[in-house]
Design a protein around this motif. Sequence first.
Motif: not given
Length: 290
Positions: A158-170
């Motif tokens: 998975a890759t994503w554009p620079g304006e977003v990021y992926v992280s686990p939910l809390d």
Amino acid sequence: MEGDILQQQVEGDILQQVDGDDITNVLDVLKTDLPQSVTIYNFIKVHLDWKEKNPESDFKLYCPNGSWKNGTVVCIVECGWYGIAVHTLEPSCQELVNALTHTQLIQWGKKGLFFPFVHERFYTAVKKVLTSKVEGEIVSTHNTTYWMHQDRAAELQATWPGEVYVSPLDISHAAIVNASWPHQSSDSLQYVQQLIELSYSAGLFLNNGDGKPVCWALQADYGIGLLHTTDPHLRKGYARILMKYMFNMLGKRGLAVNLCVVDGNLPSHRLFHSLGCEEVCKCVFLTVNN
């Protein structure tokens, strides 16, 4: 819990609890039925993992007369809903029918009674038993089961554009996830909280956002679920990014990917086909409105 007390008091029941090393034997039998058994197989593995993290997790696995040779299993779980998950490899389904018909362990009148992901091979038989046991309306939600072998899933990147990021939910994200879930109920927030605390999840966030995810998905006990993208961010490919991320994460942990997609949800069907998932079977979620 009340269910625990009832299950402990019934002796000589047709359903006998299986635990310890014997659960491995059950999984070995179910493995011979993959991918048809992928949902119940992962369901058991996920709940065992949750029970390690939270010993108070209310999950029990039963086999008719304690025998798993036919892959006939009945799982009873309470985690925001009262679920009865079943499977059998026996072509006639009679062993499963007898177990459901004669057991005293299932509280048929309990609020939230729910038979998830009932495989098309034994759906008719299970619904017939359920109809004879309950007085409330039975709602059938028809789905397609998809799967991907863990080795293939681990290869996805998975890759994503620079304006977003992926992280686990809390846990702070539970309310927003629950509010958007079409199947939310008075008890569903507890279930979502448990998923976030005990299972795998992923959210896609804007770098300059307010800290709330704009797209998310969680590993539920029935497979990857609760996938949602907020309206302003639809058609940006965010769901595809998250699915690749979660597929890779699960595959690297040795878990096959499985999903149940509601019939008629064409965007999700197209998404999972495009990712290389294979259709396994039709399944039905049976909900009793007591």
